[in-house]
Structure formats: C-alpha cells, structure tokens
Write a protein that holds these residues in place. Sequence first.
Motif, PDB file in Angstrom:
ATOM      1  N   ALA A 117       3.393  -9.534  -0.788  1.00  0.00           N
ATOM      2  CA  ALA A 117       2.828  -8.450  -1.599  1.00  0.00           C
ATOM      3  C   ALA A 117       2.217  -8.984  -2.889  1.00  0.00           C
ATOM      4  O   ALA A 117       1.138  -8.559  -3.300  1.00  0.00           O
ATOM      5  CB  ALA A 117       3.911  -7.411  -1.914  1.00  0.00           C
ATOM      6  N   ILE A 160      -3.972  -0.988   0.360  1.00  0.00           N
ATOM      7  CA  ILE A 160      -3.942  -1.343  -1.055  1.00  0.00           C
ATOM      8  C   ILE A 160      -4.825  -0.322  -1.762  1.00  0.00           C
ATOM      9  O   ILE A 160      -5.983  -0.146  -1.395  1.00  0.00           O
ATOM     10  CB  ILE A 160      -4.472  -2.768  -1.311  1.00  0.00           C
ATOM     11  CG1 ILE A 160      -3.620  -3.798  -0.582  1.00  0.00           C
ATOM     12  CG2 ILE A 160      -4.515  -3.054  -2.807  1.00  0.00           C
ATOM     13  CD1 ILE A 160      -4.148  -5.209  -0.679  1.00  0.00           C
ATOM     14  N   GLU A 174      -1.077 -10.732  -2.037  1.00  0.00           N
ATOM     15  CA  GLU A 174      -2.120  -9.776  -1.652  1.00  0.00           C
ATOM     16  C   GLU A 174      -2.580  -8.935  -2.845  1.00  0.00           C
ATOM     17  O   GLU A 174      -3.751  -8.598  -2.952  1.00  0.00           O
ATOM     18  CB  GLU A 174      -1.633  -8.880  -0.511  1.00  0.00           C
ATOM     19  CG  GLU A 174      -1.530  -9.606   0.810  1.00  0.00           C
ATOM     20  CD  GLU A 174      -2.862 -10.148   1.298  1.00  0.00           C
ATOM     21  OE1 GLU A 174      -3.881  -9.435   1.230  1.00  0.00           O
ATOM     22  OE2 GLU A 174      -2.888 -11.298   1.748  1.00  0.00           O
ATOM     23  N   GLY A 175      -1.665  -8.590  -3.740  1.00  0.00           N
ATOM     24  CA  GLY A 175      -2.053  -7.869  -4.954  1.00  0.00           C
ATOM     25  C   GLY A 175      -2.959  -8.716  -5.819  1.00  0.00           C
ATOM     26  O   GLY A 175      -3.960  -8.243  -6.363  1.00  0.00           O
ATOM     27  N   LEU A 207       0.531  -1.131  -3.066  1.00  0.00           N
ATOM     28  CA  LEU A 207       0.370  -1.899  -1.843  1.00  0.00           C
ATOM     29  C   LEU A 207       1.455  -1.441  -0.878  1.00  0.00           C
ATOM     30  O   LEU A 207       2.632  -1.425  -1.246  1.00  0.00           O
ATOM     31  CB  LEU A 207       0.539  -3.369  -2.192  1.00  0.00           C
ATOM     32  CG  LEU A 207       0.202  -4.388  -1.156  1.00  0.00           C
ATOM     33  CD1 LEU A 207      -0.451  -5.572  -1.831  1.00  0.00           C
ATOM     34  CD2 LEU A 207       1.421  -4.836  -0.432  1.00  0.00           C
ATOM     35  N   ALA A 219      -6.363  -8.889  -4.129  1.00  0.00           N
ATOM     36  CA  ALA A 219      -7.115  -7.638  -4.297  1.00  0.00           C
ATOM     37  C   ALA A 219      -7.733  -7.566  -5.687  1.00  0.00           C
ATOM     38  O   ALA A 219      -8.873  -7.121  -5.853  1.00  0.00           O
ATOM     39  CB  ALA A 219      -6.203  -6.439  -4.055  1.00  0.00           C
ATOM     40  N   ILE A 260       0.178  -5.766   5.874  1.00  0.00           N
ATOM     41  CA  ILE A 260      -0.366  -4.891   4.832  1.00  0.00           C
ATOM     42  C   ILE A 260      -1.000  -3.669   5.494  1.00  0.00           C
ATOM     43  O   ILE A 260      -1.873  -3.810   6.348  1.00  0.00           O
ATOM     44  CB  ILE A 260      -1.420  -5.626   3.979  1.00  0.00           C
ATOM     45  CG1 ILE A 260      -0.852  -6.902   3.369  1.00  0.00           C
ATOM     46  CG2 ILE A 260      -1.990  -4.706   2.913  1.00  0.00           C
ATOM     47  CD1 ILE A 260       0.252  -6.698   2.383  1.00  0.00           C
TER      48      ILE A 260
END
Length: 105
Positions: free
Chosen positions: A29, A96, A32-33, A86, A36, A93
Amino acid sequence: MASMDLLLLLLLAAFVWYWFDSLHALEIARAEGKRACLDAHVQFLDDTVSRSALGLTRNVSGRVAFRRTYRFEFSETGDTRREGYLVMTGTRIESITMEPYRIQS
C-alpha cells in the motif's frame, strides 16, 4: 491439557501469520500510494499510509480474503494536506482515490 496447548499454539501461529500478512500489505500500500502521487505529480506526505478499515470479502477466485483500506496524505503545493485512499483485497489493489486538487502549471 495437550489439546489446550495445541489450541494455544494454533492461535499463536494464526496471530503471527496475520502480523506478517499485514506488514506485507502495508508495504504494498505504501509503495502504491507513493507511485500514485508520483504519477499525479504531487508530494506523498510523511512517506506512510495508515489502515483505516479492515473487513472480509471474496477475492477474484472466490476465496475469503482481507479487504483493507489505507489512508494517505498528499500535497500539490506543500502548503496543503489532502487525503487519498487505497483499497486492497489480499495483496491486489482494487482502487486508489485522491481528494480533488489543483494542477500546478
């Protein structure tokens, strides 16, 4: 007494598995955050995410899996703090979303 020891051992093993699974999901997470925010050209604040919800759901193969929602903060200017979320099922995932922000030119 042996059955009580076995039950205690199984509970301990389940707790350890949950702990490591949660750490693995947290790292995914966070990455991926951060990705993004890079893609949106905004700052990923505090270099962290925090879990805001936990539940059970079925994954794409129909098995029961944890559904976790993580919250993170970002800024487009460095002066504001905006929220992003997220959602993960297992380690996949789902979505988001980011609070609306101004695009800097």
